[in-house]
Design an enzyme around this catalytic site. Structure first.
Site, PDB file in Angstrom:
ATOM      1  N   ASN A  23       0.855  -1.185   0.000  1.00 43.73           N
ATOM      2  CA  ASN A  23       0.000   0.000   0.000  1.00 43.73           C
ATOM      3  C   ASN A  23       0.897   1.243   0.000  1.00 43.73           C
ATOM      4  O   ASN A  23       1.406   1.641   1.041  1.00 43.73           O
ATOM      5  CB  ASN A  23      -0.906  -0.041   1.245  1.00 43.73           C
TER       6      ASN A  23
ATOM      7  N   HIS B  96      -9.947   1.123   4.240  1.00 44.60           N
ATOM      8  CA  HIS B  96      -8.730   1.390   5.020  1.00 44.60           C
ATOM      9  C   HIS B  96      -9.064   2.386   6.132  1.00 44.60           C
ATOM     10  O   HIS B  96      -9.854   3.306   5.930  1.00 44.60           O
ATOM     11  CB  HIS B  96      -7.622   1.947   4.110  1.00 44.60           C
TER      12      HIS B  96
ATOM     13  N   GLU C 205      -6.050  -4.863  10.450  1.00 42.51           N
ATOM     14  CA  GLU C 205      -5.084  -3.802  10.726  1.00 42.51           C
ATOM     15  C   GLU C 205      -5.502  -3.040  11.979  1.00 42.51           C
ATOM     16  O   GLU C 205      -6.332  -2.127  11.903  1.00 42.51           O
ATOM     17  CB  GLU C 205      -5.027  -2.820   9.553  1.00 42.51           C
TER      18      GLU C 205
ATOM     19  N   GLY D   1       4.397   1.458   5.189  1.00 42.00           N
ATOM     20  CA  GLY D   1       5.743   2.044   5.203  1.00 42.00           C
ATOM     21  C   GLY D   1       6.779   1.178   4.495  1.00 42.00           C
ATOM     22  O   GLY D   1       7.586   1.677   3.704  1.00 42.00           O
TER      23      GLY D   1
HETATM   24  P1  PGA Z   1       2.134   0.485   7.926  1.00 37.03           P
HETATM   25  O1  PGA Z   1       0.732   0.671   7.159  1.00 37.03           O
HETATM   26  O2  PGA Z   1       2.715  -0.804   7.445  1.00 37.03           O
HETATM   27  O3  PGA Z   1       2.946   1.693   7.528  1.00 37.03           O
HETATM   28  O4  PGA Z   1       1.828   0.460   9.385  1.00 37.03           O
HETATM   29  C1  PGA Z   1      -0.098  -0.411   6.905  1.00 37.03           C
HETATM   30  C2  PGA Z   1      -1.359   0.079   6.271  1.00 37.03           C
HETATM   31  O5  PGA Z   1      -1.848   1.152   6.643  1.00 37.03           O
HETATM   32  O6  PGA Z   1      -1.913  -0.566   5.342  1.00 37.03           O
END
Ligand code: PGA
Length: 232
Positions: free
Chosen positions: A6, A85, A157, A216
């Site tokens: 993402n 999301h 998440e 990230g």
């Molecule tokens: P992150 O984001 O790996 O930067 O924590 C994950 C996401 O929001 O899909």
């Protein structure tokens, strides 16, 4: 396993070109799904990756200024789409009902939804995790056929893990995955939220995880390679 990348609202045109070249050097037998910004979608021609979007319109083509429909995405070879999301739920006030409409649009156009669900830290502290997830899942999957429910990809998440560097314990993740399986017969359940090349050693101990949604880390190809190597 599925590894969904993402990019969120990152990478301008020239940066993205460079990024695609780097991604070409990633060697893996896992399913890599790249979810760039809408503008960057048409630039992807990497043979080692599948294409996903980060959102979709609730409507068909028509007078909906600024929206991008599922059939338009399909015409750009998009096979997957992230929906619900937490950043969209928070900043765009996206509701479970809208997410349900988006999922239906995606299935109508033969695109596989990656449905994101997860609780806030406050909700976890108040022991409301199952209640929140059940509400998100029930409304988002309303009126879907059993076959469609099976085709869904769910990304758990926890909101307090996204971009924070903090991840739940393996027991907490396992508990949530069991609850998701009880509620929906989804084919894949992914974990997302600060998953990286260091904590993958811990995360990979959880047998229920069918893949990862990476924010990230999707932007740091060197570290992504380490992450993927460690999966095996
Ligand atoms: P992150 O984001 O790996 O930067 O924590 C994950 C996401 O929001 O899909």
């Amino acid at each position: 396993m599925i590894i969904a990348l993402n990019n969120k609202s990152n990478l301008e045109k020239e940066e993205f070109k460079k990024y695609l070249e780097e991604l070409k050097t990633v060697e893996t037998t896992e399913t890599l799904i790249l979810c760039p910004t809408f503008l960057n979608i048409s630039m992807v021609s990497n043979s080692n990756i599948k294409l996903g979007s980060q959102n979709v319109s609730v409507s068909d083509n028509g007078a909906y200024t600024g929206e991008i429909s599922a059939s338009q995405l399909k015409s750009y070879q998009v096979e997957y789409a992230i929906v619900g999301h937490s950043e969209r739920r928070e900043y765009q006030r996206e509701t479970n009902e809208e997410i349900n409409k988006k999922i239906k649009q995606l299935f109508k156009n033969d695109i596989t939804p990656i449905l994101c669900i997860g609780e806030t830290l406050e909700e976890r502290k108040q022991n409301k995790v199952n209640k929140v997830l059940e509400e998100e899942l029930t409304i988002a999957t309303r009126d879907l056929t059993e076959e469609e429910k099976k085709r869904l990809i769910i990304a758990y998440e926890p909101i307090w893990s996204i971009g924070t560097g903090v991840i739940p314990t393996n027991e907490q993740i396992e508990e949530v995955f069991q609850e998701i399986k009880r509620l929906v017969p989804a084919s894949y359940i992914l974990y997302g939220g600060s998953a990286n090349e260091e904590n993958i050693d811990q995360l990979k101990q959880i047998p229920s995880i069918n893949g990862y949604l990476l924010g990230g880390l999707s932007l740091k190809v060197d570290k992504l390679k380490v992450f993927i190597e460690k999966l095996h």
